[in-house]
Scaffold this active site. Structure first.
Site, PDB file in Angstrom:
ATOM      1  N   GLY A 196       7.192   4.689   3.906  1.00 45.18           N
ATOM      2  CA  GLY A 196       6.975   5.382   2.641  1.00 45.18           C
ATOM      3  C   GLY A 196       5.500   5.643   2.405  1.00 45.18           C
ATOM      4  O   GLY A 196       5.120   6.675   1.835  1.00 45.18           O
TER       5      GLY A 196
ATOM      6  N   CYS B 135      -5.172 -13.678  -8.596  1.00 42.72           N
ATOM      7  CA  CYS B 135      -5.263 -14.814  -7.671  1.00 42.72           C
ATOM      8  C   CYS B 135      -4.195 -14.734  -6.588  1.00 42.72           C
ATOM      9  O   CYS B 135      -4.219 -15.503  -5.643  1.00 42.72           O
ATOM     10  CB  CYS B 135      -5.139 -16.118  -8.447  1.00 42.72           C
ATOM     11  SG  CYS B 135      -3.841 -16.112  -9.660  1.00 42.72           S
TER      12      CYS B 135
ATOM     13  N   HIS C 166      13.614   1.171   3.534  1.00 41.33           N
ATOM     14  CA  HIS C 166      13.892  -0.270   3.393  1.00 41.33           C
ATOM     15  C   HIS C 166      13.956  -0.710   1.930  1.00 41.33           C
ATOM     16  O   HIS C 166      14.321  -1.832   1.631  1.00 41.33           O
ATOM     17  CB  HIS C 166      12.892  -1.117   4.190  1.00 41.33           C
ATOM     18  CG  HIS C 166      11.534  -1.205   3.589  1.00 41.33           C
ATOM     19  ND1 HIS C 166      11.033  -2.360   3.049  1.00 41.33           N
ATOM     20  CD2 HIS C 166      10.583  -0.269   3.426  1.00 41.33           C
ATOM     21  CE1 HIS C 166       9.812  -2.134   2.590  1.00 41.33           C
ATOM     22  NE2 HIS C 166       9.522  -0.873   2.805  1.00 41.33           N
TER      23      HIS C 166
END
Lengths: 381, 74
Positions: free
Chosen positions: A73, A323, A199
């Site tokens: 994609g 993070c 997918h």
């Protein structure tokens, strides 16, 4: 399938659909030859590839000759954006996109800017949505515009049909990245370029779809050969294309029932998380949204620690917290929306997700958040 | 104005420090956070919205680190 029960990260990719697994095995046995060759084995591969193309075109609302297979994609979006801009060079170099596009579109925009073009990111509201009128105004006179069907991080649907109308009236081609919605929701009409990824709908990884509407100016930014109408070079992955088509037909046929089932489960997550976890911000548009995806942020909680604790209990989710990213910057989507970026969790469901998986998730989440807050000494702040 | 020095501290620590110290100033007064973590630019205004305090914007400290200013409203 191993590890599927706690897998709640469908937006990253879903397990192979059972019909795709069957189709893949059959096509590996029968469609291994070069579809460009004229001998019998080559003709068989060509027939399979053309059949896959027709099936995918039908579901996406395209003509078969508008549909091209590529490697992902991301590659499809790169080709759509850079090829769409190259084909419109005489109309200028301004590329307009929403601020919350997938990074593949933003990376293509960076390449365009590095080559001397300009790129404009249209802001979104607190729910993550562009205003159709504001987007259309920004797109006026642009070489190309890009607006995703639905956001991959927060699930908000974008006003693609309305924007496509406005772009057509201005003579500006519109690329839509349909990676998160293809197979689940109808593709909004009016696009000139479309990209998607197999997918995400239950096809195998490594299959991207690039569709170029007939009459759209597009010039390949890469070297070409005679394959895929000169749009994507190299030996086609016929078995994967066949499996991708089988999965897309299957999920599109199942979509009404699955969307109803999954939107009930995501609504339950929205309600229960907000009720059972103090200081949580559920983000994304409350109604105009993908049925299978829900995102929230937990105040004072480290997103990486939260993902780690959920993983220890067998749940796979995603996060836009800085993070948890390699760059240590918060998600550009959450940033554009102006919402809390730490303690962020994206839960996305798929056809193998059972009600029980969601209920177990809802049972483990509140104590995990409470324990993390206790450890950080922030309860009651 | 009290400036909480959060240089080198990663999210969500700058917001937690702000939450701990907002009560140190009277209602109507301001407090500031110096933070070089890019998430603070997002999280401090979001925290103000969630907690009903006023986000006043950012300036730069002498070393270029952003300083976010908040007014206690309740």
């Amino acid at each position: 399938v191993s590890g599927v029960s706690g897998y709640l990260d469908a937006a990253a990719g879903v397990p192979l659909h059972p019909v795709a697994a069957q189709a893949l095995a059959a096509a590996l046995a029968d469609g291994w030859a070069d579809p460009a060759k004229l001998y019998g084995a080559g003709r068989r591969a060509r027939l399979l590839l053309d059949g896959a193309r027709e099936a995918i075109a039908e579901v996406l609302g395209a003509r078969p000759d508008e549909v091209t297979f590529c490697a992902s994609g991301t590659q499809a979006a790169h080709l759509a954006v850079l090829g769409g801009l190259a084909g419109r060079r005489r109309a200028g170099t301004r590329f307009v996109h929403s601020a919350v596009e997938h990074s593949c579109v933003l990376h293509a925009a960076e390449r365009h800017v590095a080559a001397g073009g300009t790129a404009v990111g249209v802001p979104v509201d607190r729910d993550g949505r562009v205003g159709a009128a504001a987007f259309a105004a920004a797109a006026d006179g642009a070489a190309l515009a890009s607006l995703m069907t639905a956001n991959h991080e927060v699930g908000t649907l974008q006003p693609v049909a309305e924007v496509a109308d406005a772009c057509r009236a201005r003579g500006v081609p519109l690329h839509t990245d349909a990676a998160q919605s293809a197979g689940r929701l109808p593709i909004p009409p009016g696009w000139s370029l479309l990209s998607a990824s197999a997918h995400k709908w239950g096809g195998p990884p490594g299959v991207g779809i690039l569709a170029i509407r007939t009459g759209t100016r597009w010039q390949n930014p890469l070297p070409t050969d005679e394959r895929e109408r000169g749009r994507v070079p190299g030996f086609e992955n016929v078995p994967a294309a066949v499996a991708a088509a089988a999965a897309l037909q299957a999920v599109a046929a199942e979509s009404a029932g699955e969307n109803a089932r999954l939107s009930t489960l995501t609504a339950r997550i929205r309600t229960r998380v907000a009720a059972a976890v103090p200081d949580v911000e559920v983000v994304g548009h409350p109604e105009d949204r993908l049925p299978h995806l829900v995102t929230f942020s937990c105040l004072y909680v480290d997103g990486e620690a939260l993902l780690h604790e959920l993983d220890r209990r067998g749940f796979a989710v995603s996060s836009g917290s800085s993070c948890t990213s390699s760059t240590l910057t918060p998600s550009h989507v959450l940033e554009a929306m102006g919402v809390l970026s730490h303690g962020n969790v994206r839960v996305s469901l798929h056809r193998d997700t059972r009600e029980d998986d969601v209920d177990r998730f809802l049972a483990v989440l509140p104590p995990i958040v409470r324990d993390l807050r206790t450890r950080a000494g922030v309860n009651g702040l | 104005v009290i400036i909480l020095d959060q240089r080198g501290r990663r999210c969500p620590l700058p917001v937690i420090e702000l939450a701990r110290h907002i009560g140190d100033v009277p209602v109507g007064a301001s407090i500031a956070v110096a933070a070089d973590d890019p998430a603070a630019r997002l999280d401090i205004p979001a925290w103000c919205r969630m907690r009903g305090h006023g986000y006043e914007g950012e300036s730069a400290a002498g070393d270029g680190v952003p300083v976010y200013r908040v007014t206690r409203l309740r």
